[in-house]
Design an enzyme around this catalytic site. Sequence first.
Site, mmCIF file in Angstrom:
data_model
loop_
_atom_site.group_PDB
_atom_site.id
_atom_site.type_symbol
_atom_site.label_atom_id
_atom_site.label_comp_id
_atom_site.label_asym_id
_atom_site.label_seq_id
_atom_site.Cartn_x
_atom_site.Cartn_y
_atom_site.Cartn_z
ATOM 1 N N ASP A 166 -34.437 41.829 12.736
ATOM 2 C CA ASP A 166 -35.482 42.676 12.165
ATOM 3 C C ASP A 166 -35.490 44.109 12.669
ATOM 4 O O ASP A 166 -36.416 44.860 12.343
ATOM 5 C CB ASP A 166 -36.859 42.042 12.405
ATOM 6 N N GLU A 167 -34.497 44.530 13.448
ATOM 7 C CA GLU A 167 -34.488 45.925 13.882
ATOM 8 C C GLU A 167 -33.070 46.405 14.141
ATOM 9 O O GLU A 167 -32.175 45.621 14.444
ATOM 10 C CB GLU A 167 -35.353 46.135 15.125
ATOM 11 N N ASP B 6 -37.689 49.073 12.255
ATOM 12 C CA ASP B 6 -38.246 47.816 12.762
ATOM 13 C C ASP B 6 -39.103 47.190 11.666
ATOM 14 O O ASP B 6 -40.098 47.774 11.235
ATOM 15 C CB ASP B 6 -39.089 48.103 14.014
#
Length: 356
Positions: free
Chosen positions: A106-107, A10
Amino acid sequence: MSVRKIIHIDMDAFYASVEQRDNPDYRGKPIAVGGSPEGRGGVVATASYEARKYGVRSAMPSKRALQLCPQIIFVSPRFAAYREVSQHVREIFRRYTDLIEPLSLDEAYLDVTEDKLNIGSAIAIAQQIKQAIRDELRLTASAGVSVNKFVAKIASDMQKPDGLTFIAPSQVESFMENLPVEKFFGVGKVTADKMKRMNLHTGADLKKLTENDLVQHFGKTGRFYFKIVRGQDDRPVQPHRETKSVGAEDTFPHDLTTLEEMYPELDKIALTVANRLQKHQLKGKTVTLKIKYSDFRQITRNQSLPHGINDLETIVVTARQLLVKTDPADVRIRLLGITLSNFGEEKPETGQLSLF
């Protein structure tokens, strides 16, 4: 049956961190990526860690963020820049495994049970990925390492920013027993409050209930709670998924009775949907509004547009128009939801991606 090695990566305050990296004037200062507080006011998409110290959070109205932190700097999002960074991060992942399940820009989950470089250690792989992100992109990421997706995701949030948390197979069950119910991924404020009213504060408390008890109180999700509190999560990392709809909804602690109350809540939901669409590089032509009233009666209204959209302003305007058409005067609303669908040609070749 072999133990799986799952990593959840993350990126830390992703949008804000990219802006601080690219603009020296933002470094070390509280910034919020999102809408301006001027006029009707926008909503915060991501806040830097400097802003979070003042209580600024994502999905918060920008006017409220300004009240909490008068010196905060509002920055318009640059999704093209974020996508470029995200593609580089994915390339780093692919050096180690092809079993990658992106959740957003983003993850992502990675299954490194068998890694390409024969490193063998999921912890070592996570360390190398974090270092590559730092060296090549001048950004930081946090990682959770464990035997399944649920525990790995929770672990990645435990030592942010720039953290790495490993939950060993022998620790999983005790880890889940000690976990506060509000930390369970998927347990929102309303469900957490309900659990606490039932004197259920930790995983250990949930574990005392039978599966039938949990289903009775929480519906089919109760079966998931029964398994996960025992550390059981057999969901595989899925590299390919087809997104059919993207949406979000919220159940409110108190019924909404006026448009003045409904609009800000609807705007927050619209922000979540816009972020998810932009993260997945999708544009939907059909906007669907979901309303659940205090008597649990539920309706949906939708509008199809000539072109696909994913921008916050159009989603907000369309959702508000749909709401007004339901004649919301003298009603009590307990839930609102917005969904975008009908992606057409812009649908990626990657079943249903549940984003609620």
